[in-house]
Structures are given as structure tokens and as C-alpha cells.
Design a protein around this motif. Structure first.
Motif, short mmCIF file in Angstrom:
data_model
loop_
_atom_site.label_atom_id
_atom_site.label_comp_id
_atom_site.label_asym_id
_atom_site.label_seq_id
_atom_site.Cartn_x
_atom_site.Cartn_y
_atom_site.Cartn_z
N LEU A 79 0.92 -1.10 0.03
CA LEU A 79 0.01 0.10 -0.21
C LEU A 79 0.99 1.26 0.06
O LEU A 79 2.04 1.15 0.74
CB LEU A 79 -0.79 0.00 1.13
N ARG A 80 0.46 2.13 -0.87
CA ARG A 80 1.36 3.50 -1.04
C ARG A 80 0.60 4.61 -0.80
O ARG A 80 -0.58 4.76 -1.67
CB ARG A 80 2.23 3.52 -2.22
N ALA A 81 0.44 5.37 0.37
CA ALA A 81 -0.46 6.36 0.59
C ALA A 81 0.39 7.80 0.21
O ALA A 81 1.38 7.94 0.93
CB ALA A 81 -1.27 6.30 1.87
N VAL A 82 -0.30 8.79 -0.30
CA VAL A 82 0.23 10.14 -0.46
C VAL A 82 -0.65 11.01 0.01
O VAL A 82 -1.78 11.32 -0.45
CB VAL A 82 0.74 10.18 -2.04
N THR A 83 0.02 12.18 0.57
CA THR A 83 -0.65 13.36 1.05
C THR A 83 0.11 14.69 0.89
O THR A 83 1.01 14.54 1.58
CB THR A 83 -1.36 13.23 2.48
N GLY A 110 3.98 22.01 -5.50
CA GLY A 110 3.50 23.10 -6.11
C GLY A 110 2.48 22.53 -7.41
O GLY A 110 1.90 23.46 -7.91
N ALA A 111 2.70 21.21 -7.74
CA ALA A 111 1.97 20.84 -8.75
C ALA A 111 0.19 20.71 -8.54
O ALA A 111 -0.66 20.72 -9.24
CB ALA A 111 2.27 19.35 -9.26
N GLY A 112 -0.11 20.83 -6.97
CA GLY A 112 -1.35 20.83 -6.88
C GLY A 112 -1.51 19.92 -5.43
O GLY A 112 -0.50 19.42 -5.01
N HIS A 113 -2.72 20.20 -4.94
CA HIS A 113 -3.11 19.18 -3.65
C HIS A 113 -3.14 17.56 -4.34
O HIS A 113 -3.97 17.41 -5.10
CB HIS A 113 -4.37 19.82 -2.87
N ASP A 114 -2.31 16.86 -3.70
CA ASP A 114 -2.32 15.51 -4.15
C ASP A 114 -2.71 14.67 -3.10
O ASP A 114 -1.74 14.56 -2.16
CB ASP A 114 -0.77 15.37 -4.71
N VAL A 115 -3.66 13.85 -3.06
CA VAL A 115 -4.03 12.97 -2.10
C VAL A 115 -4.21 11.53 -3.19
O VAL A 115 -5.03 11.33 -3.67
CB VAL A 115 -5.04 13.10 -1.37
N ARG A 116 -3.37 10.47 -2.73
CA ARG A 116 -3.67 9.21 -3.63
C ARG A 116 -3.37 7.92 -2.81
O ARG A 116 -2.75 8.14 -1.46
CB ARG A 116 -2.80 8.99 -4.79
N LEU A 117 -4.01 6.88 -3.12
CA LEU A 117 -3.86 5.46 -2.33
C LEU A 117 -3.68 4.54 -3.40
O LEU A 117 -4.64 4.34 -4.09
CB LEU A 117 -4.67 5.42 -1.13
N GLU A 118 -2.34 3.80 -3.48
CA GLU A 118 -2.32 2.72 -4.47
C GLU A 118 -2.56 1.52 -3.65
O GLU A 118 -1.78 1.13 -2.59
CB GLU A 118 -0.95 2.79 -5.07
N VAL A 173 3.12 -4.61 4.31
CA VAL A 173 4.00 -3.33 4.43
C VAL A 173 3.30 -2.57 3.62
O VAL A 173 2.68 -2.47 2.62
CB VAL A 173 5.48 -3.58 4.22
N GLY A 174 3.50 -1.15 4.00
CA GLY A 174 3.12 0.00 3.11
C GLY A 174 3.82 1.29 3.40
O GLY A 174 4.76 1.38 4.12
N THR A 175 3.63 2.36 2.69
CA THR A 175 4.33 3.52 2.87
C THR A 175 3.34 4.63 2.97
O THR A 175 2.10 4.72 2.22
CB THR A 175 5.21 3.94 1.90
N VAL A 176 3.72 5.61 3.81
CA VAL A 176 2.74 6.95 3.81
C VAL A 176 3.61 8.07 3.71
O VAL A 176 4.59 8.17 4.53
CB VAL A 176 1.91 6.86 5.08
N SER A 177 3.52 8.86 2.73
CA SER A 177 4.31 10.03 2.63
C SER A 177 3.32 11.33 2.56
O SER A 177 2.34 11.21 2.27
CB SER A 177 5.17 9.82 1.04
#
Length: 344
Positions: free
Chosen positions: A154-158, A240-248, A230-234
Motif C-alpha cells: 500500500l502506498r499513501a500520499v498526501t 506546487g503541482a497541486g493538492h495531491d492525495v492518492r492511495l495505491e 507493508v506500506g508507505t505513507v508520505s
């Protein structure tokens, strides 16, 4: 037609958003035979009066008068330090409470609040709006339906476009507590598993004031679940590209990504690929506009006794425990076990 009267405390940015969303429910609920009404209060009385007048809501001078007015549910959108006292007041009034996350400034302060809620049979919904975002809901459905097989990563991005004021960061508790706690909550919710260990690293390449305030502007956490997954949370304050919230979510038989649409704040480096072509989201309020609306619908349904609690205080404190472990790991440089006990 029956009345449902909500009382709202706090008309800062998030409070005004909730107030607007409550008022916007009027037509939808009217079709269900419900007349929604809003009463609100804030220590900034002039501003609160103005907000109330603009929304056709009723201004009330104090929290005490609001609770004595006969409201059916209480919405708390004030600063974190006031949450415990206001939650207790709502529980004492015998009405369902909606409170923005977190329950308290830290887990230690939150535990007596959890005990108080349980001992007095309180009903408190905590505001983790991602549980109502269509993408996260679909990813959870796909996993629970077996369409992804077993999860291996799992890869989470905020990432925010720009950092909030330094004065806010100095009291936010750190990037993991302020920002990534949403990812920790949604990962527990989606997988149905507990995060048991965190190893975190961070950096400061932006405003030196962020480091001076005791925070980092970018961080990454390696997380381990109780089944070994396992997973990562970043997270970052500078995207600057924009508000980025994703989860793979990658599984043995399928993978899905939440937040991959025409407004995703990325661009492809591959020749001839033009996706995405939309304008990226600028803020969290824009990215989760519909989720916040759906969250408030859920609270109204909770008040009406039509559904269970979609995000309990215990859920919120469990996510905060992971955030605490991440902050501890960030400071110590070693992996930290997550304390799983959720009562004092």
C-alpha cells in the motif's frame, strides 16, 4: 415534516464549510420529510452573526445556550484544545456529537474522553472525511469483494500545495499528526487491520522556519500491519503541482489507485501521454468537497437513528496512536512499535 436541529460551535474555515453543507442539505432532506435547521455560536460573535445571517441560520450567544435550546445534534469545529470539553458537554446533553479530528491534543488527553463517552453512553462521530470519498469507498469494496486478492503493498500520499503559517505548524503536533493521520485512519479502515510498527524519516528543504518550529516539510513512514503486510505513507507541505492525495493498493490479483483522475496533480513523462488534462485540486476542501457533504449526511442520519456510527472516537484515537509512533520514530531514528490499547 419533522425538524432536525443541529447546533454548530466554531465558524472558522472548517466550521463555515460544515455550516454551508448543513444548509445545503435542506432540499435533499425535505424530500425525506425532514426539515433541517441550523443554530451556531462562536466566541467571535460578530463573525458568527454574519455567517448565521448569510446562511439563514440562527446565532446563539454561547455554547451553554446552544445546548439548552433543544438541538438534536452538536457539530464541533473549534480548535483541538477545546474538543474534550465540548464533547463532554454534548454527551451530558444527551445528543449525538460530531467533532472534527482529533479527539484531543494528544492520545493521553483523549483516553479520559473515551472513557467518559463510554460511561455515559455517548454517541460521538469523529470527522475523518476520507471514509466518505467515493474512491476510497470503491477501493475498500473491491478489496472486501476479493477482487484484488491479498494485498502485498500500500502506498499513501498526501501533499499540500504550500505550507500553512508557521504559527500553526508550531502547535500542530507535527506533519504525521496533522496530515498523515488521515492516511493512517483510512489504511486501518480499508484493510480492517492494525498498524503495529512505524519507521519514519523526514527532511526540510523549504522554509527554515518549519524546522525551527520543530517540524519537517516532507516525511515518509514505512508501516507494518499486524499480518506482516507493508506500506508507505508520505506527506509534504510543498507540492506546487497541486493538492495531491492518492492511495495505491496492490494485490495478488489486481491493483487500484484512489485519486487517479483528470485532476491528479502529476504529469506523465511518457511520450504522447497527455493524461491527466484537468486542472489539479488546489486545497483539501476542493479535493474532498463531496466527501465532506456525505460525511454530514451521515451525521444527520446518525442523529435520526437511521445508521450506526461511521467513525468512532476509538477509531480516531487508534489513528492518532500510529501518528504518535511516526513522530517518535522521526525524532529517534528507529522503528517504533504502535501501542494498540485504546482505553485508559
Amino acid at each position: 415534516m419533522s425538524d432536525v436541529i443541529l447546533g454548530l460551535v466554531g465558524v472558522g474555515r472548517i466550521g463555515v464549510m460544515h455550516a454551508n453543507n448543513i444548509v445545503a442539505l435542506k432540499d435533499t432532506l425535505a424530500r425525506r420529510g425532514v426539515n433541517i435547521r441550523l443554530m451556531l455560536t462562536d466566541v467571535a460573535t460578530d463573525h458568527a452573526r454574519s455567517v448565521a445571517a448569510g446562511l439563514g441560520a440562527e446565532f446563539v450567544p454561547s455554547v451553554g445556550e446552544l445546548l439548552e435550546s433543544g438541538i438534536d445534534g452538536l457539530v464541533i469545529a473549534t480548535g483541538t484544545a477545546t474538543h474534550p470539553e465540548l464533547i463532554r458537554a454534548g454527551v451530558d446533553a444527551g445528543i449525538p456529537v460530531f467533532c472534527e479530528k482529533p479527539v484531543a491534543l494528544n492520545v493521553a488527553d483523549a483516553l479520559p474522553v473515551l472513557d467518559y463517552i463510554r460511561e455515559n453512553n455517548g454517541v460521538v462521530q469523529i470527522g475523518h472525511q476520507r471514509r466518505f470519498d467515493a474512491g476510497y469507498v470503491e477501493a475498500r469494496r473491491a478489496y472486501q469483494a476479493g477482487e484484488l486478492g491479498w494485498i502485498h503493498s500500500l502506498r499513501a500520499v498526501t501533499c499540500d500545495m504550500a505550507p500553512p503559517p508557521i504559527a500553526f505548524l508550531a502547535t500542530s503536533g507535527g506533519l504525521f499528526r496533522d496530515c498523515s493521520v488521515h492516511d493512517f485512519d483510512i489504511l486501518r479502515w480499508l484493510t480492517g487491520r492494525e498498524i503495529v510498527e512505524v519507521y519514519a524519516k523526514g527532511s526540510n528543504n523549504g522554509d527554515p522556519g518549519i524546522g525551527e518550529a520543530g517540524d519537517v516539510d516532507t516525511a515518509l513512514a514505512l508501516i507494518t500491519f499486524d499480518d506482516g503486510t507493508v506500506g508507505t505513507v508520505s506527506a509534504s507541505r510543498y507540492n506546487g503541482a497541486g493538492h495531491d492525495v492518492r492511495l495505491e493498493v496492490q494485490g495478488s490479483t489486481g491493483s487500484v489507485m484512489v485519486g487517479l483522475d483528470e485532476k491528479t496533480a502529476v504529469s506523465s513523462a511518457e511520450h504522447g501521454v497527455t493524461f491527466p488534462q484537468g486542472n489539479p485540486h488546489q486545497t483539501f476542501a476542493e479535493r474532498f468537497d463531496q466527501a465532506y457533504r456525505s460525511e454530514m449526511v451521515a451525521f444527520v442520519e446518525l442523529v435520526m437513528g437511521e445508521r450506526g456510527n461511521p467513525c468512532t472516537p476509538e477509531d480516531a484515537v487508534a489513528a492518532s496512536r500510529v501518528a504518535d509512533a511516526a513522530q517518535e520514530s522521526l525524532a529517534s531514528g528507529v522503528a517504533v512499535k504502535v501501542a494498540l490499547k485504546v482505553s485508559s
